[in-house]
Enzyme design. Structure first.
Site, PDB file in Angstrom:
ATOM      1  N   THR A  42     -38.792  60.259  82.274  1.00  0.00           N
ATOM      2  CA  THR A  42     -38.206  61.749  82.245  1.00  0.00           C
ATOM      3  C   THR A  42     -39.977  62.245  82.703  1.00  0.00           C
ATOM      4  O   THR A  42     -40.609  63.246  83.196  1.00  0.00           O
ATOM      5  CB  THR A  42     -38.246  62.683  82.202  1.00  0.00           C
ATOM      6  OG1 THR A  42     -38.168  62.030  80.743  1.00  0.00           O
ATOM      7  CG2 THR A  42     -36.334  62.298  82.499  1.00  0.00           C
ATOM      8  N   CYS A  46     -40.910  64.738  73.510  1.00  0.00           N
ATOM      9  CA  CYS A  46     -40.477  65.000  72.638  1.00  0.00           C
ATOM     10  C   CYS A  46     -41.052  64.757  71.022  1.00  0.00           C
ATOM     11  O   CYS A  46     -41.624  64.291  70.411  1.00  0.00           O
ATOM     12  CB  CYS A  46     -39.170  64.638  72.906  1.00  0.00           C
ATOM     13  SG  CYS A  46     -38.833  65.114  74.122  1.00  0.00           S
ATOM     14  N   CYS A  50     -36.085  67.367  69.712  1.00  0.00           N
ATOM     15  CA  CYS A  50     -35.356  67.472  69.825  1.00  0.00           C
ATOM     16  C   CYS A  50     -33.961  67.442  71.081  1.00  0.00           C
ATOM     17  O   CYS A  50     -33.120  67.041  70.036  1.00  0.00           O
ATOM     18  CB  CYS A  50     -36.229  67.251  71.658  1.00  0.00           C
ATOM     19  SG  CYS A  50     -36.271  68.463  73.279  1.00  0.00           S
ATOM     20  N   ARG A  53     -30.833  65.501  75.249  1.00  0.00           N
ATOM     21  CA  ARG A  53     -29.779  65.401  75.800  1.00  0.00           C
ATOM     22  C   ARG A  53     -30.881  63.707  74.714  1.00  0.00           C
ATOM     23  O   ARG A  53     -32.186  63.776  75.807  1.00  0.00           O
ATOM     24  CB  ARG A  53     -28.959  64.486  76.916  1.00  0.00           C
ATOM     25  CG  ARG A  53     -27.846  63.948  77.049  1.00  0.00           C
ATOM     26  CD  ARG A  53     -27.029  64.471  78.103  1.00  0.00           C
ATOM     27  NE  ARG A  53     -27.632  63.776  79.348  1.00  0.00           N
ATOM     28  CZ  ARG A  53     -27.681  62.504  79.959  1.00  0.00           C
ATOM     29  NH1 ARG A  53     -26.782  61.372  79.204  1.00  0.00           N
ATOM     30  NH2 ARG A  53     -27.992  61.755  80.933  1.00  0.00           N
ATOM     31  N   ARG A  75     -45.728  64.495  80.218  1.00  0.00           N
ATOM     32  CA  ARG A  75     -45.792  65.541  79.829  1.00  0.00           C
ATOM     33  C   ARG A  75     -44.710  65.723  78.753  1.00  0.00           C
ATOM     34  O   ARG A  75     -44.220  65.763  78.041  1.00  0.00           O
ATOM     35  CB  ARG A  75     -45.248  66.388  80.943  1.00  0.00           C
ATOM     36  CG  ARG A  75     -46.362  66.125  82.579  1.00  0.00           C
ATOM     37  CD  ARG A  75     -45.634  66.926  83.333  1.00  0.00           C
ATOM     38  NE  ARG A  75     -44.920  67.019  83.406  1.00  0.00           N
ATOM     39  CZ  ARG A  75     -43.644  65.833  84.706  1.00  0.00           C
ATOM     40  NH1 ARG A  75     -44.085  64.752  84.886  1.00  0.00           N
ATOM     41  NH2 ARG A  75     -42.120  66.316  84.617  1.00  0.00           N
ATOM     42  N   CYS A  77     -42.067  68.271  76.751  1.00  0.00           N
ATOM     43  CA  CYS A  77     -41.077  68.559  76.427  1.00  0.00           C
ATOM     44  C   CYS A  77     -41.389  70.356  76.616  1.00  0.00           C
ATOM     45  O   CYS A  77     -41.589  71.422  76.001  1.00  0.00           O
ATOM     46  CB  CYS A  77     -40.304  68.188  76.383  1.00  0.00           C
ATOM     47  SG  CYS A  77     -38.335  68.978  76.037  1.00  0.00           S
ATOM     48  N   CYS A  80     -38.758  71.561  73.453  1.00  0.00           N
ATOM     49  CA  CYS A  80     -39.149  71.262  71.697  1.00  0.00           C
ATOM     50  C   CYS A  80     -40.373  71.972  71.684  1.00  0.00           C
ATOM     51  O   CYS A  80     -41.035  71.571  70.749  1.00  0.00           O
ATOM     52  CB  CYS A  80     -38.361  69.766  70.953  1.00  0.00           C
ATOM     53  SG  CYS A  80     -39.297  68.482  71.905  1.00  0.00           S
TER      54      CYS A  80
END
Ligand SMILES: [Zn+2]
Length: 367
Positions: A42, A46, A50, A53, A75, A77, A80
């Site tokens: 993705t 995080c 966080c 999932r 990048r 999240c 969180c």
């Protein structure tokens, strides 16, 4: 720094990677700030806590700082928000407000955590990360501050003790000794409200100015002209009430002059210093350097668990107000160069030579 996975074999149980992964699976808030995890599929990174999932282990990377993660193209999240103020800073802020308002009671760490709605270990961790103090130390420092304020406002010692919840006078002094008498950064600068007496004495290294409050030594200066030293003292504490008093606290002065002459410490010297949490930690660390030995700025930084902070360590050494007592002269550059000394490099050299000779240590001369 990216933490590389060993591709040859699975990470050993108990290894850092394994611990990080376990913290991620547990959404362990205690690990927030210690590291970040990023997800290859993705391109998002995080905090360990966080709520999103969990990714597949094979898609997960670990980073020590968010900047490292961002440098690799990840990048933050949106859930969180790992790029925003860490939760620990907010916890400390709220705790400090609460402590300021409820100083009349004895505050335990457990009670404080409950009032803030956080776990005790999260509170401890937040304080350690943000201030270098444990919550108890901070509570004690804040109480002491209020105690001093009441005294300055003209309350009797008994009233001030009662109002701040101290059981007896001795407990106040126990506390201040345990903390080297140093107050955190929140304490007002400039010595406002402090009453400082000073006296000067002769030594083989020139004049020694010793200044102290009723609680302990707050300045030790070395120089060739007593008048210049006392004007430096006024510059250092522009808002304090400063009084010259011949023969004041002669026991402390005698002890300090003896240390200037290379003598071993013969008695504890209570200190009353204004310091930031970091200065306080550095100065405590300097007091652990044995007589006759030296450390480099990096060694001190490493001992504090902040290996990159050697410049900040150097600054803390340079701003040490109690020369000799907090032995900043025992810190040298890593190439062996003596580096600077507020009271002159030749005095630094002489102090080191004397301590080495007196303690019988065979160390080659650094110069
Ligand atoms: Zn997240």
């Amino acid at each position: 720094m990216k933490i590389e996975r060993n591709s040859q074999s699975a990470a050993a149980p108990g290894s850092r990677e394994t611990r990080y992964w376990r913290a991620v699976l547990a959404r362990d808030g205690r690990a927030d700030g210690a590291f970040f995890f990023a997800v290859r599929s993705t391109s998002i990174y995080c905090r360990p806590s966080c709520p999103a999932r969990r990714p597949l282990r094979a898609n997960t990377l670990f980073f020590q700082t968010r900047q490292d993660a961002e440098r690799e193209g990840y990048r933050p999240c949106r859930r969180c928000k790992p790029n925003e103020i860490p939760a620990s800073a907010l916890i400390v802020q709220r705790a400090a407000q609460l402590l300021e308002n409820e100083l009349d009671e004895a505050v335990s760490v457990n009670i404080l955590a409950r009032k803030l709605g956080v776990r005790t270990d999260a509170l401890r961790r937040a304080f350690r990360q943000q201030t270098g103090l444990n919550p108890k130390e901070l509570a004690a420092a804040l109480r002491l501050k209020r105690f001093k304020k009441l005294l300055r406002e003209g309350h009797s010692i008994a009233d001030a003790l009662y109002a701040t919840g101290y059981g007896s006078t001795s407990r106040v002094y126990e506390r201040s000794d345990a903390q080297l008498g140093m107050t955190p950064a929140t304490y007002q600068k400039g010595g406002k409200g402090m009453r400082i007496k000073y006296t000067t004495a002769k030594s083989s290294l020139g004049d020694v100015l010793v200044a102290a409050t009723e609680r302990g030594v707050s300045a030790v200066y070395l120089g060739d002209a007593a008048a210049k030293l006392s004007s430096e003292l006024r510059d250092e504490y522009p808002s304090a009430e400063i009084v010259a008093e011949k023969g004041a606290f002669s026991d402390w002065v005698e002890e300090i002059v003896s240390r200037v002459e290379g003598g071993a410490p013969r008695r504890e010297l209570p200190l009353d210093l204004q310091a930031t949490a970091f200065q306080r930690r550095v100065w405590q660390e300097l007091q652990r350097i044995p007589r006759g030995a030296t450390r480099t700025y990096s060694q001190v930084a490493k001992a504090l668990g902040k290996p990159n902070a050697f410049r900040a360590v150097a600054r803390a050494c340079a701003t040490n107000p109690v020369s000799v007592v907090v032995p900043c002269h025992r810190v040298v550059r890593s190439d062996g160069n003596l580096a600077g000394y507020r009271w002159g490099v030749s005095r630094k050299q002489t102090l080191l030579d004397r301590e080495r000779n007196a303690s019988g240590t065979k160390v080659s001369r650094v110069a």
